[in-house]
Scaffold this active site. Sequence first.
Site, PDB file in Angstrom:
ATOM      1  N   GLY A 234       0.695  -1.228  -0.030  1.00  0.00           N
ATOM      2  CA  GLY A 234      -0.003  -0.050  -0.118  1.00  0.00           C
ATOM      3  C   GLY A 234       0.827   1.131   0.085  1.00  0.00           C
ATOM      4  N   HIS A 260     -12.417   4.711  -5.132  1.00  0.00           N
ATOM      5  CA  HIS A 260     -12.067   3.507  -4.471  1.00  0.00           C
ATOM      6  C   HIS A 260     -13.071   2.527  -4.530  1.00  0.00           C
ATOM      7  CE1 HIS A 260     -10.561   2.170  -0.352  1.00  0.00           C
ATOM      8  NE2 HIS A 260     -10.027   1.409  -1.385  1.00  0.00           N
ATOM      9  N   CYS A 284     -15.871  -3.079   5.992  1.00  0.00           N
ATOM     10  CA  CYS A 284     -17.341  -2.848   5.923  1.00  0.00           C
ATOM     11  C   CYS A 284     -17.887  -3.743   4.860  1.00  0.00           C
ATOM     12  CB  CYS A 284     -17.597  -1.397   5.489  1.00  0.00           C
ATOM     13  SG  CYS A 284     -17.243  -0.311   6.851  1.00  0.00           S
ATOM     14  N   THR A 287     -15.031  -6.358  -0.113  1.00  0.00           N
ATOM     15  CA  THR A 287     -14.751  -7.650  -0.901  1.00  0.00           C
ATOM     16  C   THR A 287     -15.650  -8.708  -0.957  1.00  0.00           C
ATOM     17  OG1 THR A 287     -12.414  -6.990  -0.220  1.00  0.00           O
ATOM     18  CG2 THR A 287     -12.844  -9.442  -1.200  1.00  0.00           C
ATOM     19  N   SER A 288     -16.396  -9.029   0.202  1.00  0.00           N
ATOM     20  CA  SER A 288     -17.272  -9.884   0.185  1.00  0.00           C
ATOM     21  C   SER A 288     -18.490  -9.513  -0.453  1.00  0.00           C
ATOM     22  CB  SER A 288     -17.806 -10.193   1.880  1.00  0.00           C
ATOM     23  OG  SER A 288     -18.338  -9.144   2.403  1.00  0.00           O
ATOM     24  N   ALA A 397      -2.600  -9.232   6.989  1.00  0.00           N
ATOM     25  CA  ALA A 397      -2.049 -10.138   5.953  1.00  0.00           C
ATOM     26  C   ALA A 397      -2.450 -10.143   4.788  1.00  0.00           C
ATOM     27  CB  ALA A 397      -1.625 -11.482   6.678  1.00  0.00           C
ATOM     28  N   ARG A 398      -2.061 -10.650   3.548  1.00  0.00           N
ATOM     29  CA  ARG A 398      -2.810 -10.352   2.448  1.00  0.00           C
ATOM     30  C   ARG A 398      -2.214 -11.324   1.301  1.00  0.00           C
ATOM     31  NH1 ARG A 398      -5.640  -5.030   1.391  1.00  0.00           N
ATOM     32  NH2 ARG A 398      -5.734  -4.294   3.317  1.00  0.00           N
TER      33      ARG A 398
END
Length: 634
Positions: A234, A260, A284, A287-288, A397-398
């Site tokens: 990032g 964004h 929030c 992604t889901s 973690a990504r």
Amino acid sequence: MRFPGLIEKASLEDPLRLLATFCSEEHLDRLKEIKNPRLWRDIAEVALVARPASIYVNTGSDEDKDYIRKRALEGREEYPTVHPMHTVHFDGPKDLARDKGNTRILYPGGRQVPLINTFDRDAGLGEIGKLFKGVMSGKEMFVSFYLYGPRYSKLSLYGVQITDSAYVAHSEEILYRNGYWDFVEKGEELEYMLFIHSAGERDENGWSKNVENRRIFIDLEGNSVYSVNTQYAGNTVGLKKLALRLAVYKGYREGWLAEHMFIVGVKGRGGRISYFTGAYPAGCGKTSTAMIADTVVGDDLAIIHAVNGEARAVNPEVGMFGIIDDVNPRDDPEIYSILVNPSAEIIFSNVLLMEDGNVWWRGKPGEPKKGINYAGEWWPGKKDENGKEILPSHPNARFTVSIRHLSKLDPRIDDPEGVPVSGFIFGGRDPSTLPPVLEAFDWKHGIVTMGASLESERTAAVLGQVGVMELNPYAILDFLPISVGAFTALHFEFEKKLARPPKIFSVNYFLREDGKFLAEKRDKIAWLKWMEQRVHGEAQAIETPVGYIPTYEDLREIFARELGKEFKEDLYEKMFTIRVKGFLEKIERATKIYSTIPDTPREFFEIMDKQTQRLKALEAMHGQKVSPFKFDKK
Ligand code: SPV
Ligand code: MN
């Protein structure tokens, strides 16, 4: 000149001759192919200051990609796992997230912009020059070229990444479309963003040593970003959040939007697909929501132009840099299946790499075993100096992976025309007020009450008092180079170019009663389907002082069809009760902040005032909490 005090202007008169001292003949030829003297000078200037041992010019070929991966492993920026296509990267314990304090927008004279971290341009460039001086000595410098959007699209931008980190170059090869040949084709006429990065000195673990001198400086005037003494993507991967600031600024001057936002397709009647973009602050459900939709164009960013009166969006990326914490086979089957697919190229960052060469993160079935993680060696029960247990994998973690592995990938991901946008969604975390879905009366009402005043409850992941509502306009505050007042005005102007502006919705998956969430995770699809019907005028709505809400009948039908469950009337009533006090407080909080921002459009306050009046009139008639059954259907 980027570093005026450090080098003589004359030394850049023949940049190719200078570059010949850093590049092999083969790599110099690669640069010569791109007939763009400005680009040659830019690269030469960085080389002169940073003094790398050599320059590698990346054309995006399989050979180049393999080389970059190999160099990341050799330099211990990445570690191998049991699967050859999966590697692990560690940022180091002090470099695990975006550094807001040291990320600054350079303005001549250091102009103050409310809520934005600005800095004097000359002072900033001076500081950067010192930090870059000799910073790459003994290291290899990678130069890569990317598209920020589909090939041959008028919506796309271009970026050049210069970095001494093979991990950064590797990430970009996964996340973006390599544009070397586009640069060759376009030659001199090409305008590009320039990202200059160095991880700085690294310690025996491979972590950046001088994180206290971490700087991420965004030079709007120079269309460039400098990043040093950091590795976290990032902060370093130019085309990700660094480019977003430059793109917002360019869009502001040219009348288009860089957001964004995810871009997803939702299937409706007869199999039609309607596209929605969605902005949500961290934690929030962004992604889901993207993963539950029917198709995915993008999960994080959108460039939106008005084309022949229509809002059209492209995803500047082709990959995901997603949070892996709690990704599990039950809740996230799509992502999980990719993460355990040995043939997908993946960089895991800040997970646990166990001694047997397998990776583990919270949510992955099985127990974490001894290995290395973001804080060095790890074993079950390991504690830090304060006696606190060190988590096996970090909450931030990504995973870095190509979006092309998604089974739901939208076939129009590479469409140069973009996809038509039917709706904008703004999602926040609100325990007490916002209903699960709400439709704005019109564009401006939505922009003001849902986008500009988007707020989210602070969660335990951030220091400070839990439960406080924080303003995060358009979920883009961290990435705004201009005032939110100006950004709001830009949205107002944008509407003028549209024959049929997208409908605007807000969603909230976190409404609670007695501490319990009213909605289930899977219910997101129901709200999406309702929005899809609304943009086609098929579902009914109930007018309230804050916008339109669904009717019970429509939702009951959608829940039965999409989720095979009965949607109870009393649950509907709880979810869609208008909580007057909470809404008035939201208006008060946002208005207070915008009153300190001089360039907020006057209409912002007018729209907020009208909403206040409507809420007060409702309160006078029906009290603090008003059941959706008290309103008339439209
Ligand atoms: C976000 O925080 O919004 C991200 C990850 O998408 S980062 O690249 O850190 O911005
Ligand atoms: Mn993001």
